[in-house]
Design a protein around this motif. Structure first.
Motif, PDB file in Angstrom:
ATOM      1  N   ALA A  95      65.625  64.477 -22.633  1.00  0.00           N
ATOM      2  CA  ALA A  95      65.226  64.331 -21.436  1.00  0.00           C
ATOM      3  C   ALA A  95      63.719  64.976 -21.060  1.00  0.00           C
ATOM      4  O   ALA A  95      62.969  64.707 -20.212  1.00  0.00           O
ATOM      5  CB  ALA A  95      66.263  65.170 -20.454  1.00  0.00           C
ATOM      6  N   LYS A  96      63.440  66.323 -21.864  1.00  0.00           N
ATOM      7  CA  LYS A  96      62.272  66.836 -21.699  1.00  0.00           C
ATOM      8  C   LYS A  96      61.154  65.784 -22.335  1.00  0.00           C
ATOM      9  O   LYS A  96      60.030  66.022 -21.765  1.00  0.00           O
ATOM     10  CB  LYS A  96      62.445  68.310 -22.631  1.00  0.00           C
ATOM     11  CG  LYS A  96      62.987  69.219 -21.592  1.00  0.00           C
ATOM     12  CD  LYS A  96      63.100  70.585 -22.248  1.00  0.00           C
ATOM     13  CE  LYS A  96      63.613  71.757 -21.569  1.00  0.00           C
ATOM     14  NZ  LYS A  96      62.901  72.195 -20.212  1.00  0.00           N
ATOM     15  N   ILE A  97      61.542  65.404 -23.387  1.00  0.00           N
ATOM     16  CA  ILE A  97      60.488  64.439 -24.269  1.00  0.00           C
ATOM     17  C   ILE A  97      60.090  63.426 -23.189  1.00  0.00           C
ATOM     18  O   ILE A  97      59.099  63.090 -22.922  1.00  0.00           O
ATOM     19  CB  ILE A  97      61.077  64.020 -25.706  1.00  0.00           C
ATOM     20  CG1 ILE A  97      61.147  65.298 -26.561  1.00  0.00           C
ATOM     21  CG2 ILE A  97      60.141  63.203 -26.069  1.00  0.00           C
ATOM     22  CD1 ILE A  97      61.734  65.051 -27.861  1.00  0.00           C
ATOM     23  N   LYS A  98      61.056  62.837 -22.666  1.00  0.00           N
ATOM     24  CA  LYS A  98      61.077  61.600 -21.886  1.00  0.00           C
ATOM     25  C   LYS A  98      60.022  62.098 -20.587  1.00  0.00           C
ATOM     26  O   LYS A  98      59.515  61.075 -20.402  1.00  0.00           O
ATOM     27  CB  LYS A  98      62.325  61.087 -21.506  1.00  0.00           C
ATOM     28  CG  LYS A  98      62.785  60.208 -22.538  1.00  0.00           C
ATOM     29  CD  LYS A  98      64.215  59.588 -22.073  1.00  0.00           C
ATOM     30  CE  LYS A  98      65.140  58.941 -23.314  1.00  0.00           C
ATOM     31  NZ  LYS A  98      66.309  58.238 -22.803  1.00  0.00           N
ATOM     32  N   SER A  99      60.390  63.020 -20.061  1.00  0.00           N
ATOM     33  CA  SER A  99      59.506  63.548 -18.871  1.00  0.00           C
ATOM     34  C   SER A  99      58.081  63.900 -19.423  1.00  0.00           C
ATOM     35  O   SER A  99      57.189  63.592 -18.555  1.00  0.00           O
ATOM     36  CB  SER A  99      60.152  64.659 -18.437  1.00  0.00           C
ATOM     37  OG  SER A  99      59.717  65.429 -17.345  1.00  0.00           O
ATOM     38  N   HIS A 100      58.115  64.541 -20.432  1.00  0.00           N
ATOM     39  CA  HIS A 100      56.686  64.843 -20.897  1.00  0.00           C
ATOM     40  C   HIS A 100      55.839  63.372 -21.138  1.00  0.00           C
ATOM     41  O   HIS A 100      54.685  63.225 -20.787  1.00  0.00           O
ATOM     42  CB  HIS A 100      56.719  65.667 -22.112  1.00  0.00           C
ATOM     43  CG  HIS A 100      55.530  66.178 -22.632  1.00  0.00           C
ATOM     44  ND1 HIS A 100      54.507  67.013 -21.820  1.00  0.00           N
ATOM     45  CD2 HIS A 100      54.693  65.895 -23.934  1.00  0.00           C
ATOM     46  CE1 HIS A 100      53.617  67.155 -22.536  1.00  0.00           C
ATOM     47  NE2 HIS A 100      53.370  66.529 -23.742  1.00  0.00           N
ATOM     48  N   GLN A 101      56.608  62.639 -21.790  1.00  0.00           N
ATOM     49  CA  GLN A 101      55.848  61.186 -21.833  1.00  0.00           C
ATOM     50  C   GLN A 101      55.454  60.558 -20.708  1.00  0.00           C
ATOM     51  O   GLN A 101      54.073  59.848 -20.617  1.00  0.00           O
ATOM     52  CB  GLN A 101      56.952  60.484 -22.676  1.00  0.00           C
ATOM     53  CG  GLN A 101      56.829  60.734 -24.199  1.00  0.00           C
ATOM     54  CD  GLN A 101      57.356  59.595 -25.058  1.00  0.00           C
ATOM     55  OE1 GLN A 101      56.852  58.415 -25.167  1.00  0.00           O
ATOM     56  NE2 GLN A 101      58.248  59.597 -26.046  1.00  0.00           N
ATOM     57  N   ALA A 102      56.299  60.497 -19.655  1.00  0.00           N
ATOM     58  CA  ALA A 102      56.008  60.112 -18.215  1.00  0.00           C
ATOM     59  C   ALA A 102      54.882  60.688 -17.619  1.00  0.00           C
ATOM     60  O   ALA A 102      54.092  59.934 -17.306  1.00  0.00           O
ATOM     61  CB  ALA A 102      57.183  60.150 -17.304  1.00  0.00           C
ATOM     62  N   GLU A 103      54.545  61.850 -17.715  1.00  0.00           N
ATOM     63  CA  GLU A 103      53.679  62.597 -17.504  1.00  0.00           C
ATOM     64  C   GLU A 103      52.300  62.344 -18.125  1.00  0.00           C
ATOM     65  O   GLU A 103      51.279  61.956 -17.479  1.00  0.00           O
ATOM     66  CB  GLU A 103      53.714  64.244 -17.559  1.00  0.00           C
ATOM     67  CG  GLU A 103      54.774  64.627 -16.586  1.00  0.00           C
ATOM     68  CD  GLU A 103      55.038  66.257 -17.007  1.00  0.00           C
ATOM     69  OE1 GLU A 103      54.294  66.877 -17.607  1.00  0.00           O
ATOM     70  OE2 GLU A 103      55.946  66.877 -16.297  1.00  0.00           O
ATOM     71  N   LEU A 104      52.116  62.166 -19.375  1.00  0.00           N
ATOM     72  CA  LEU A 104      51.211  61.787 -19.963  1.00  0.00           C
ATOM     73  C   LEU A 104      50.830  60.282 -19.863  1.00  0.00           C
ATOM     74  O   LEU A 104      49.603  59.926 -19.723  1.00  0.00           O
ATOM     75  CB  LEU A 104      51.754  61.812 -21.842  1.00  0.00           C
ATOM     76  CG  LEU A 104      51.679  63.108 -22.175  1.00  0.00           C
ATOM     77  CD1 LEU A 104      52.223  63.065 -23.642  1.00  0.00           C
ATOM     78  CD2 LEU A 104      50.171  63.966 -22.327  1.00  0.00           C
ATOM     79  N   ALA A 105      51.644  59.491 -19.590  1.00  0.00           N
ATOM     80  CA  ALA A 105      51.364  58.137 -19.431  1.00  0.00           C
ATOM     81  C   ALA A 105      50.836  58.037 -18.109  1.00  0.00           C
ATOM     82  O   ALA A 105      49.794  57.164 -17.770  1.00  0.00           O
ATOM     83  CB  ALA A 105      52.607  57.314 -19.327  1.00  0.00           C
ATOM     84  N   ALA A 106      51.326  58.741 -17.033  1.00  0.00           N
ATOM     85  CA  ALA A 106      50.466  58.803 -15.655  1.00  0.00           C
ATOM     86  C   ALA A 106      49.028  59.355 -15.781  1.00  0.00           C
ATOM     87  O   ALA A 106      48.267  58.693 -14.942  1.00  0.00           O
ATOM     88  CB  ALA A 106      51.222  59.534 -14.698  1.00  0.00           C
ATOM     89  N   SER A 107      48.887  60.234 -16.570  1.00  0.00           N
ATOM     90  CA  SER A 107      47.595  60.802 -16.767  1.00  0.00           C
ATOM     91  C   SER A 107      46.511  60.185 -17.727  1.00  0.00           C
ATOM     92  O   SER A 107      45.443  60.369 -17.631  1.00  0.00           O
ATOM     93  CB  SER A 107      47.552  62.208 -17.106  1.00  0.00           C
ATOM     94  OG  SER A 107      48.013  62.472 -18.447  1.00  0.00           O
ATOM     95  N   SER A 108      47.278  59.133 -18.518  1.00  0.00           N
ATOM     96  CA  SER A 108      46.131  58.601 -19.457  1.00  0.00           C
ATOM     97  C   SER A 108      45.880  56.982 -19.122  1.00  0.00           C
ATOM     98  O   SER A 108      45.695  56.226 -19.944  1.00  0.00           O
ATOM     99  CB  SER A 108      46.619  58.744 -20.741  1.00  0.00           C
ATOM    100  OG  SER A 108      47.896  58.118 -21.041  1.00  0.00           O
ATOM    101  N   THR A 109      46.182  56.849 -17.852  1.00  0.00           N
ATOM    102  CA  THR A 109      46.015  55.430 -17.422  1.00  0.00           C
ATOM    103  C   THR A 109      44.417  54.962 -17.688  1.00  0.00           C
ATOM    104  O   THR A 109      43.540  55.772 -17.376  1.00  0.00           O
ATOM    105  CB  THR A 109      46.237  55.268 -16.010  1.00  0.00           C
ATOM    106  OG1 THR A 109      47.373  55.370 -15.676  1.00  0.00           O
ATOM    107  CG2 THR A 109      46.045  53.812 -15.667  1.00  0.00           C
TER     108      THR A 109
END
Length: 220
Positions: free
Chosen positions: A192-206
């Protein structure tokens, strides 16, 4: 959010740069690392991939060659440590996929922004199917940072499965963090933490072209 050692963060700028072209696997481990530098320079210096509007294409090219060079499956297995044996085949497949995406999403933008200028191969030690390539990276302070690439022979090529930056193992760093989360919570909490971290990265690296497209849609 999962925390990472600052030096391990930065060194992956170099990691993705050392990628040999497909079909160029002949030679020693250090030869393959040296050959990879030219490959990434061509990607980062390609005028057809230059500019903000080519970010996605440029980073996609780096991802492709990174997948050829690094054994992400082995890195994921070693990073999970003792808990790997407890996972089902389905869980292992999911973890390898998430781990690979985590590394790529976390650092691919750093490769794109900074690239690599120089690296010196100091030597290599080969022991059967395993090898250590010793390198140094010059820093702006004037000193050199030692980096050891740990590689193993897979099929007809050498692949990186770990590296040590001034004695600090990338895999061991991940393993300590992952195992702590599992011990204090659960494997499911780690995922869950890895998925959450990835979601944050995806949002910030558009990419700029994606943001522009979204802005145009919002104006309609």
């Amino acid at each position: 959010m999962i925390r990472y050692h600052a030096r391990v963060f930065w060194i992956l700028i170099l990691l993705f740069a050392l990628v040999p072209a497909r079909g160029a696997w002949a030679g020693s481990p250090s030869d393959q690392l040296r050959a990879g530098i030219d490959r990434v320079f061509k990607i980062l210096g390609d005028p057809e991939l230059d500019g903000d509007t080519k970010v996605n294409q440029r980073r996609a090219a780096i991802v492709i060659v990174a997948n050829e060079m690094f054994d992400f499956g082995e890195m994921a297995k070693r990073s999970l440590g003792q808990y790997w044996a407890q996972r089902t085949p389905t869980e292992r497949g999911e973890f390898v996929r998430l781990f690979t995406e985590l590394v790529q999403r976390s650092y691919i933008s750093k490769v794109d922004q900074h690239g690599v200028h120089t690296m010196t191969v100091q030597g290599e030690q080969i022991d059967g199917e395993y090898a250590v390539v010793r390198t140094t990276l010059p820093l702006s302070s004037g000193r050199e940072m030692p980096i050891d690439y740990r590689m193993h022979s897979t099929d007809d090529r050498w692949q990186v499965y770990d590296l040590n930056i001034e004695g600090i193992s990338l895999v061991a760093n991940y393993r300590a963090q992952f195992n702590k989360i599992i011990r204090t919570s659960s494997y499911e909490a780690l995922i869950a933490k890895i998925k959450s971290h990835q979601a944050e990265l995806a949002a910030s690296s558009t990419a700029p072209e994606d943001r522009l497209r979204d802005d145009r849609r919002s104006d309609r």
